[in-house]
Scaffold this motif. Structure first.
Motif, mmCIF file in Angstrom:
data_model
loop_
_atom_site.group_PDB
_atom_site.id
_atom_site.type_symbol
_atom_site.label_atom_id
_atom_site.label_comp_id
_atom_site.label_asym_id
_atom_site.label_seq_id
_atom_site.Cartn_x
_atom_site.Cartn_y
_atom_site.Cartn_z
ATOM 1 N N ALA A 96 11.866 2.634 -2.043
ATOM 2 C CA ALA A 96 11.935 1.431 -2.864
ATOM 3 C C ALA A 96 11.755 0.204 -1.972
ATOM 4 O O ALA A 96 12.232 0.162 -0.835
ATOM 5 C CB ALA A 96 13.263 1.358 -3.600
ATOM 6 N N LEU A 97 11.057 -0.803 -2.497
ATOM 7 C CA LEU A 97 10.821 -2.027 -1.745
ATOM 8 C C LEU A 97 11.894 -3.053 -2.102
ATOM 9 O O LEU A 97 12.076 -3.402 -3.261
ATOM 10 C CB LEU A 97 9.440 -2.597 -2.068
ATOM 11 C CG LEU A 97 9.061 -3.903 -1.349
ATOM 12 C CD1 LEU A 97 9.038 -3.704 0.159
ATOM 13 C CD2 LEU A 97 7.713 -4.422 -1.852
ATOM 14 N N PHE A 109 -4.409 -2.061 0.015
ATOM 15 C CA PHE A 109 -3.265 -2.831 -0.476
ATOM 16 C C PHE A 109 -3.566 -3.335 -1.881
ATOM 17 O O PHE A 109 -4.704 -3.691 -2.210
ATOM 18 C CB PHE A 109 -2.986 -4.030 0.433
ATOM 19 C CG PHE A 109 -2.236 -3.693 1.686
ATOM 20 C CD1 PHE A 109 -0.869 -3.936 1.776
ATOM 21 C CD2 PHE A 109 -2.885 -3.147 2.780
ATOM 22 C CE1 PHE A 109 -0.170 -3.646 2.938
ATOM 23 C CE2 PHE A 109 -2.198 -2.847 3.937
ATOM 24 C CZ PHE A 109 -0.830 -3.089 4.020
ATOM 25 N N ARG A 110 -2.530 -3.389 -2.694
ATOM 26 C CA ARG A 110 -2.621 -3.937 -4.033
ATOM 27 C C ARG A 110 -1.564 -5.013 -4.209
ATOM 28 O O ARG A 110 -0.450 -4.868 -3.717
ATOM 29 C CB ARG A 110 -2.459 -2.837 -5.079
ATOM 30 C CG ARG A 110 -3.608 -1.836 -5.075
ATOM 31 C CD ARG A 110 -3.325 -0.609 -5.927
ATOM 32 N NE ARG A 110 -4.487 0.267 -5.974
ATOM 33 C CZ ARG A 110 -4.799 1.145 -5.023
ATOM 34 N NH1 ARG A 110 -4.031 1.239 -3.955
ATOM 35 N NH2 ARG A 110 -5.865 1.898 -5.132
ATOM 36 N N GLN A 111 -1.923 -6.065 -4.925
ATOM 37 C CA GLN A 111 -0.980 -7.154 -5.133
ATOM 38 C C GLN A 111 0.105 -6.724 -6.111
ATOM 39 O O GLN A 111 -0.175 -6.123 -7.150
ATOM 40 C CB GLN A 111 -1.688 -8.398 -5.655
ATOM 41 C CG GLN A 111 -0.778 -9.607 -5.720
ATOM 42 C CD GLN A 111 -1.511 -10.863 -6.143
ATOM 43 O OE1 GLN A 111 -2.743 -10.880 -6.208
ATOM 44 N NE2 GLN A 111 -0.761 -11.918 -6.436
ATOM 45 N N THR A 117 0.849 -1.182 0.000
ATOM 46 C CA THR A 117 0.000 0.000 0.000
ATOM 47 C C THR A 117 0.888 1.237 0.000
ATOM 48 O O THR A 117 1.914 1.279 0.689
ATOM 49 C CB THR A 117 -0.956 0.045 1.205
ATOM 50 O OG1 THR A 117 -1.716 1.260 1.159
ATOM 51 C CG2 THR A 117 -0.200 -0.015 2.525
ATOM 52 N N GLU A 118 0.505 2.234 -0.783
ATOM 53 C CA GLU A 118 1.229 3.499 -0.820
ATOM 54 C C GLU A 118 0.451 4.621 -0.159
ATOM 55 O O GLU A 118 0.954 5.731 -0.025
ATOM 56 C CB GLU A 118 1.556 3.871 -2.272
ATOM 57 C CG GLU A 118 2.498 2.885 -2.940
ATOM 58 C CD GLU A 118 2.920 3.322 -4.323
ATOM 59 O OE1 GLU A 118 2.389 4.346 -4.816
ATOM 60 O OE2 GLU A 118 3.796 2.661 -4.915
ATOM 61 N N ASP A 119 -0.797 4.319 0.256
ATOM 62 C CA ASP A 119 -1.619 5.338 0.915
ATOM 63 C C ASP A 119 -2.213 4.870 2.234
ATOM 64 O O ASP A 119 -2.910 5.617 2.909
ATOM 65 C CB ASP A 119 -2.743 5.814 -0.017
ATOM 66 C CG ASP A 119 -3.629 4.654 -0.492
ATOM 67 O OD1 ASP A 119 -3.509 3.530 0.053
ATOM 68 O OD2 ASP A 119 -4.444 4.875 -1.404
ATOM 69 N N ARG A 136 10.058 2.822 -6.290
ATOM 70 C CA ARG A 136 8.773 3.325 -5.811
ATOM 71 C C ARG A 136 7.854 3.601 -6.997
ATOM 72 O O ARG A 136 8.232 4.258 -7.960
ATOM 73 C CB ARG A 136 8.979 4.595 -4.988
ATOM 74 C CG ARG A 136 7.727 5.061 -4.263
ATOM 75 C CD ARG A 136 8.061 6.051 -3.182
ATOM 76 N NE ARG A 136 6.888 6.415 -2.416
ATOM 77 C CZ ARG A 136 6.905 7.142 -1.296
ATOM 78 N NH1 ARG A 136 8.068 7.584 -0.818
ATOM 79 N NH2 ARG A 136 5.797 7.441 -0.652
ATOM 80 N N GLY A 137 6.645 3.053 -6.948
ATOM 81 C CA GLY A 137 5.682 3.228 -8.017
ATOM 82 C C GLY A 137 5.817 2.239 -9.146
ATOM 83 O O GLY A 137 5.043 2.287 -10.104
#
Length: 425
Positions: A342-343, A320-322, A314-316, A371-372
């Motif tokens: 960055a993950l 959550f998004r896969q 999740t960025e917000d 990121r993104g």
């Protein structure tokens, strides 16, 4: 898997004094030199208590335990790194077990200067075959040891980086004291399990110098995240996935834990939601700057690393998004966030087969999701991962990223890009 063990000592074989001299706190008085009591309290007997004198029987029993434990100048080659936990970039505790021969016990090492100096304590298996620990901060560690057969339950104690010890006091639930630190505990793999009938519904805190731990009123138990870059000092307590509501629950505090706000972020996992099933097995959590969080669901395999069912982000902190992965069920080695958001995703490599050896080792690789972006790239300058199949990988601890690079070595990073090799102990 051997239980992790931790303790602190000094840098010579000389017997260390057991308590800080001159303190008026009852927990800091010198331990009795009486013979240990014949009474062996059960695990359940270690219930919360209020402040007051430590009984002479408990002091004598702890005194006898410490007299039989051995402080070391160095850790022998038969001992391999079990785990290492940081509470700050300089304060850490590590546990070692004998994995290559007859089990001879555990070694516990602690430092407050990132292993430039360390204290090391050897607890033989004849003395105690189950030793749990919890780092408290400032290089101090709470320890609880017991022997299964014949049954013997030793009083808990706190060991400091200068080799001093104090009996551990477990207090009733109360408000967090000024200067006390929140502890990141596991219900089953920390001192909570061995303390007996204690409160596991709340977060716990410690008065490090006073050798006291207690559940904090007004909190909910979860994974504690502190010192997260880009969070402006916020503390998070992550409770995780709630299957019924398909949501991810966490609480955060921006006033050092005095008040908390609850967030429920949508996480459409499970077959009923048309996504991969969590199977109740959340193997990795990462908290990053801003509103970044990630989690991984896995399936455990016998004598092999777990493989990934799904990676979510999740960025917000609303949904959550896969994150799609370019590999089919990769072996999982941990997740962490770099300072720029960055993950980092660690993939354990090696053959897709069961291990027949008594100790299986595997290499690993660190990937970076900018990121993104959902396209991973190899992390430039990353250390080569290597370790036991259940420990090789990366994780965040005490505000630093820890990478397992060998059976006795790690590398640490403050930003995810610059790594420093470290030999704990």
């Amino acid at each position: 898997m051997a239980l992790a063990t931790l303790v602190a000592g000094c840098n010579s074989d000389e017997r260390r004094p057991r308590s800080e001299p001159g303190s008026q706190d009852p927990t800091s008085e010198s331990l009795s030199t009486e013979a240990p009591s014949a009474e062996t309290p059960s695990v359940e007997a270690a219930s919360p208590a209020t402040k007051g004198p430590i009984s002479q029987a408990r002091r004598a029993k702890l005194n006898g335990f410490l007299d039989k434990a051995q402080f070391l100048d160095r850790i022998g080659p038969q001992f391999e790194l079990d785990d290492v936990e940081y509470t700050s970039p300089t304060d850490a505790v590590a546990g070692f077990t004998d994995q290559r021969g007859a089990y001879s016990g555990t070694v516990i090492a602690t430092t407050n200067d990132n292993w430039a100096h360390a204290s090391r304590l050897h607890v033989s298996s004849a003395l105690a075959d189950l030793v749990s620990h919890t780092p408290l901060g400032d290089g101090a560690v709470a320890v609880k040891a017991r022997r299964q057969f014949p049954r013997k339950n030793y009083p808990g104690f706190v060991l400091y980086p200068n080799g001093r010890t104090k009996p551990l006091r477990v207090l009733n639930p109360q408000e967090r004291g000024r200067g006390d630190v929140f502890l990141d505990l596991d219900r089953w793999d920390s001192i909570l399990f061995d303390l007996g009938r204690v409160d596991t519904r709340r977060l716990w805190a410690a008065d490090v110098s006073g050798a006291e731990v207690y559940p904090v009123e007004g909190t909910r138990f979860g994974d504690v995240w502190q010192h997260v870059p880009g969070r402006r000092g916020a503390i998070l307590s992550v409770q995780g996935f709630e299957r019924r509501g398909q949501q991810w629950r966490f609480e955060s505090s921006t006033d050092r834990g005095h008040t908390w706000s609850t967030t429920m972020a949508d996480l459409p996992a499970g077959r009923s939601a048309g996504g991969p099933d969590f199977n109740g097995n959340i193997s990795g959590i990462a908290v990053g700057p801003g509103h970044l969080q990630a989690t991984v669901s896995t399936t455990s395999l016998e004598d092999a690393p777990s493989y990934v069912n799904a990676l979510w982000q999740t960025e917000d902190e609303k949904r959550f998004r896969q994150v799609p992965l370019p590999w089919d069920r990769p072996f999982f080695g941990g997740v962490a966030y770099a300072a720029d958001g960055a993950l980092l995703f660690a993939q354990v490599t090696g053959p897709d087969t069961y291990c027949q050896k008594s100790l299986c080792t595997r290499p690993g690789t660190i990937w970076r999701f900018p990121r993104g972006s959902t396209t991973p790239e190899l992390l430039a300058g990353a250390p080569a991962l290597f370790g036991a199949f259940w420990s090789v990988g990366i994780y965040t601890s005490g505000g630093v990223i820890v990478a397992r690079t060998g059976m006795r070595t790690i590398a640490i990073s403050h930003d995810g890009y610059h790594w420093t090799p470290v030999t704990p102990g």
